[in-house]
Design a protein around this motif. Structure first.
Motif, PDB file in Angstrom:
ATOM      1  N   PRO A  56       0.817  -1.220   0.000  1.00  0.00           N
ATOM      2  CA  PRO A  56       0.000   0.000   0.000  1.00  0.00           C
ATOM      3  C   PRO A  56       0.846   1.263   0.000  1.00  0.00           C
ATOM      4  O   PRO A  56       1.843   1.368   0.727  1.00  0.00           O
ATOM      5  N   ASN A  57       0.460   2.225  -0.840  1.00  0.00           N
ATOM      6  CA  ASN A  57       1.089   3.546  -0.936  1.00  0.00           C
ATOM      7  C   ASN A  57       2.562   3.479  -1.326  1.00  0.00           C
ATOM      8  O   ASN A  57       3.360   4.342  -0.962  1.00  0.00           O
ATOM      9  N   GLY A  66      -3.457   9.849   4.996  1.00  0.00           N
ATOM     10  CA  GLY A  66      -4.062   8.732   4.300  1.00  0.00           C
ATOM     11  C   GLY A  66      -4.256   7.513   5.157  1.00  0.00           C
ATOM     12  O   GLY A  66      -4.135   7.535   6.391  1.00  0.00           O
ATOM     13  N   GLU A  81      -3.805   2.990   5.155  1.00  0.00           N
ATOM     14  CA  GLU A  81      -3.201   1.775   4.612  1.00  0.00           C
ATOM     15  C   GLU A  81      -3.807   0.561   5.296  1.00  0.00           C
ATOM     16  O   GLU A  81      -3.987   0.555   6.522  1.00  0.00           O
ATOM     17  N   LEU A 105      -4.372  -2.060   0.382  1.00  0.00           N
ATOM     18  CA  LEU A 105      -5.051  -0.864  -0.111  1.00  0.00           C
ATOM     19  C   LEU A 105      -4.402   0.350   0.530  1.00  0.00           C
ATOM     20  O   LEU A 105      -4.204   0.387   1.748  1.00  0.00           O
ATOM     21  N   LEU A 153      -4.398   4.811   0.452  1.00  0.00           N
ATOM     22  CA  LEU A 153      -4.995   6.071   0.015  1.00  0.00           C
ATOM     23  C   LEU A 153      -4.133   7.220   0.522  1.00  0.00           C
ATOM     24  O   LEU A 153      -3.713   7.214   1.687  1.00  0.00           O
ATOM     25  N   ASP A 177      -4.116  11.533   0.477  1.00  0.00           N
ATOM     26  CA  ASP A 177      -4.681  12.842   0.146  1.00  0.00           C
ATOM     27  C   ASP A 177      -3.588  13.866   0.423  1.00  0.00           C
ATOM     28  O   ASP A 177      -3.220  14.095   1.572  1.00  0.00           O
ATOM     29  N   GLU A 188      -3.061   8.918  -5.649  1.00  0.00           N
ATOM     30  CA  GLU A 188      -4.077   8.977  -4.598  1.00  0.00           C
ATOM     31  C   GLU A 188      -4.529   7.590  -4.140  1.00  0.00           C
ATOM     32  O   GLU A 188      -5.084   7.433  -3.056  1.00  0.00           O
ATOM     33  N   LEU A 189      -4.288   6.547  -4.980  1.00  0.00           N
ATOM     34  CA  LEU A 189      -4.763   5.204  -4.665  1.00  0.00           C
ATOM     35  C   LEU A 189      -3.754   4.167  -5.136  1.00  0.00           C
ATOM     36  O   LEU A 189      -3.219   4.268  -6.246  1.00  0.00           O
ATOM     37  N   THR A 190      -3.473   3.180  -4.302  1.00  0.00           N
ATOM     38  CA  THR A 190      -2.726   1.994  -4.698  1.00  0.00           C
ATOM     39  C   THR A 190      -3.461   0.783  -4.151  1.00  0.00           C
ATOM     40  O   THR A 190      -4.038   0.838  -3.063  1.00  0.00           O
ATOM     41  N   PHE A 191      -3.427  -0.312  -4.890  1.00  0.00           N
ATOM     42  CA  PHE A 191      -4.116  -1.513  -4.430  1.00  0.00           C
ATOM     43  C   PHE A 191      -3.470  -2.745  -5.052  1.00  0.00           C
ATOM     44  O   PHE A 191      -2.852  -2.685  -6.124  1.00  0.00           O
ATOM     45  N   GLY A 220      -3.943   4.500  -8.758  1.00  0.00           N
ATOM     46  CA  GLY A 220      -4.977   5.446  -9.139  1.00  0.00           C
ATOM     47  C   GLY A 220      -4.422   6.661  -9.852  1.00  0.00           C
ATOM     48  O   GLY A 220      -3.252   6.698 -10.255  1.00  0.00           O
TER      49      GLY A 220
END
Length: 721
Positions: A101-102, A575, A577, A594, A596, A598, A618-621, A646
């Protein structure tokens, strides 16, 4: 620039490793029970969820200078072991980090086996065995054959290593000798034309003594790459030996050599002014037929441990890295006529370049660690001092830019050039010396509660010499800074801990104010999280808020010909995680993540307040599953998963505010033929997604965009004797 011939060194290192194994006990195949035992030995400094790290392990991890169990750590630390790396089996193994994540990978180049990453929206620093690593154009990275596992620490990492960008750090932990003899070979063929041969040999005893062990590993990487014109011809070898000199004294030392002899086809390009991709560029095109890039990297490290008492231990660590790299290439295709390539005038510029980069990194660390009992619980402490010096020199010469119209280009193949006519000039020299002292403490005031804190003072001196401007020869930047980290972990239920933490960091930055060099950027991070086990699954979650402060921004009083800065900028990253991994049901393992972020520029002198820092995703998954069959199909494994990023922010003021994200599907088919032979098939980017892996220089459209790898297949055979 100097260029060392290390062929003789390479041959000597290989012969030394062969000799070390030849005088040891004969290698033999291991039973499954022996393999399990050897794996436990090999993972000696890898904490498990049920065990507190013991003090007899070498300090290769980011966390084991104080013995703290993973669930006690009041910050996010992701660990990917060798099994996870081998399952995904990327051509450059560190790409597996981008499934966390991230964490975002960028700047692909199969000719130089190196990756760059962004963590929580900021560039990540890479370490080797919790020691600094060279940044010499990727030539200083560790080879895949050396890697045992990878740690990713998220948030400000200053307490662990000193000044660093605050998003996080990647720590590459290399292989150590184990308690069993073995000899292993891996052979991989990739549809992009790359062949990778690896070997790994371990001697459980040397010189007739079980107190002395050794391990030798290496690889050859050859063939083609992603872009037209890529040629790969890289060799790596590493030997490591460890010994118990006495009952309370242990030592480990290693030497590694990497030779890079390749032709790198540069594929970076600009976009049109509206952010669209010109048709002439594709995942396999390049701006030229590839130009020679030659490099070598010598890395030496060692550690000595002596236990004065059961509760008092001295650790001395050191490393030296010497990296040399020569390049004759096209840095890429650019356009400076406007915001990207103008439709009315689709002109691009190509630069022929020749240069070199040399870097030497010296590191030394002394630690004194101990523990004491209080309130029926164990309390641990460590104090230490570090010296770190980096000396780098770089020289680059260019021919006048060649100007082309996109509609006149023919496959981007340019005529050859005699690079000898390019004079790199005198090198720029940068010397950075860092002296640090630190102290950390793990307190357990009562059962189920751990408080972890630390303070570190760093004194950094940077000296830069510009050969084109003698007036800067004596310019020196000196920075002294105190940083700290404090966190607490509380056991909520059996196996689940909650934590809260604060961490600070700083990093020098370029630029001059009207009164002198600009001061360092600082950062603070606040984090809350849960971690532990849910049945057979491991869970880790985090909420974070990171402030990067005192960032250098343009001086609002600058005249047209002035470039002064002031340290008033601020960026905020916050964000979430979530990571989940383990055996969901018998035979089925799952890894899911996941992230996120911001991000926002909250203070700036140039009107950027309220915008998103460029390149921030803004998004990783990611989702990856593997099923191991039993019964008549025992030995067969199938797997597959999805990974994606994202929307990523562009520089403010462009036609588009962000660049679309992407999703990539991968698949796995593996079969254990017998105890000695495994076969594995990996398919990457199964749907042949066409996407951009890198999105330019700080989000600008002028250049620096790279496609991600197209669909490809690799086949690996692993033999263990």
């Amino acid at each position: 620039m100097k260029r060392r011939s290390n062929g003789r060194k390479l041959l000597c290192a290989a012969l030394l490793g062969t000799s070390m194994l030849a005088i040891s006990s004969p290698a033999r195949a291991q039973s499954p029970e022996e393999e399990a035992g050897a794996s436990e030995q090999a993972a000696g400094d890898a904490p498990t969820d049920d065990t507190i790290v013991v003090t007899g392990q070498f300090q290769n991890s980011l966390t084991n200078r104080i013995p703290v169990a993973p669930e006690e750590l009041p910050f996010t630390l992701d660990t990917l072991d060798r099994e996870a790396i081998d399952q995904r089996n990327f051509v450059r193994s560190l790409e597996v980090i981008a499934t966390l994540p991230n964490v975002v990978s960028r700047d692909r180049s199969t000719s130089v086996p190196a990756n760059e990453f962004m963590i929580r929206g900021s560039d990540a620093t890479k370490l080797t065995n919790n020691r600094p690593q060279s940044f010499a154009r990727g030539a200083g990275d560790r080879d895949d054959s050396f890697i045992d596992r990878v740690e990713v620490l998220k948030g400000p990492p200053t307490i662990a290593i000193g000044p660093a960008i605050p998003g996080g750090i990647v720590n590459i932990i290399t292989k150590s000798p184990t308690a069993e003899n073995f000899l292993a070979f891996d052979q991989t063929f990739n549809s992009m034309g790359i062949s990778i041969t690896q070997f790994d040999a371990n001697a459980a005893s040397l010189f007739g003594s079980e107190q002395v062990r050794a391990r030798v590993m290496g690889s050859y990487r050859g063939g083609e790459g992603q872009a037209d014109g890529d040629k790969v011809n890289n060799v790596a070898v590493r030997g490591v030996i460890e010994a118990e000199l006495a009952e309370r004294t242990r030592v480990q030392a290693s030497a590694a050599l990497i030779e890079i002899d390749s032709r790198a086809a540069i594929a970076a390009f600009p976009l049109y002014e509206d952010g669209t991709i010109p048709e002439v560029f594709g995942p396999t095109t390049s701006s030229g037929g590839g130009a020679p890039q030659d490099g070598s990297d010598l890395y030496l490290d060692g550690e000595l441990q002596h236990e004065f008492l059961d509760s008092l231990k001295l650790t001395l660590r050191g490393s030296y890295q010497d990296t040399s790299f020569e390049y004759r290439d096209l840095p890429g295709v650019y356009n400076y006529a406007g915001p990207g390539i103008l439709f009315s005038d689709p002109v691009v510029y190509m630069y022929r370049a020749r240069g070199g980069f040399d870097e030497q990194v010296t590191y030394g660390d002394a630690q004194l660690a101990g523990d004491f009992g209080l309130a029926g619980e164990r309390q641990d402490w460590v104090i230490g001092a570090t010296y770190h010096k980096t000396e780098s020199s770089q020289a680059t010469g260019y021919l006048d830019p060649e100007v082309y119209r996109l509609d006149e280009l023919d496959g981007l193949v340019l005529p050859p050039v005699d690079y000898a006519q390019i004079d790199p000039g005198n090198p720029y020299v940068d010397v950075a010396e860092l002296v640090s002292v630190y102290a950390e403490l793990a307190l357990r005031p009562l059962g189920g509660v751990t408080v972890l804190g630390g303070l570190r003072y760093d004194w950094l001196e940077n000296r830069a010499v510009d050969p084109t401007d003698p007036s800067t020869a004596d310019e020196v930047q000196e920075v002294g800074q105190l940083t700290g980290r404090l966190g607490a972990s509380v056991e909520l239920t059996d196996g689940i801990n909650a934590y809260a933490s604060y961490a600070g960091s700083f990093v020098p930055q370029p630029g001059r104010t009207r009164t002198g060099l600009v001061g360092p950027e600082t950062a603070v991070n606040y984090e809350l999280g849960l971690k532990g086990r849910l049945g057979s699954m491991t869970l880790e979650t985090a909420l974070f808020r990171l402030l990067r402060q005192n960032r250098a921004t343009g001086d609002p009083t600058n005249a047209i010909d002035e470039n002064f800065v002031v340290a008033t900028g601020e960026e905020r990253y916050q964000g979430l995680e979530i990571s989940l991994s383990g055996e969901l049901v018998e035979g089925l393992t799952l890894q899911a993540g996941l992230g996120l972020v911001d991000a926002e520029v909250t203070e700036d002198n140039t009107g950027l307040e309220g915008t998103t820092p460029p390149q921030t995703a803004e998004l990783t998954f990611s989702l990856w599953g593997q099923y191991a069959f039993g019964g008549t199909l025992e030995g067969l494994r199938i797997g597959g998963g999805l990974r994606g990023v994202g929307d990523r922010a562009q520089a403010p003021g462009l036609v588009i505010d962000s660049f679309p994200g992407y999703e990539v599907v991968d698949a796995l088919l593996a079969y254990r033929v017998n105890e000695r032979l495994d076969l594995q098939l990996n398919v990457f980017n199964l749907t042949d997604e066409r996407y951009l892996d890198s999105i330019g220089f700080n989000g600008q459209l002028a250049g620096g965009y790279n496609f991600g790898a197209p669909r490809s297949v690799s086949v690996t055979a692993s033999l263990r004797l």
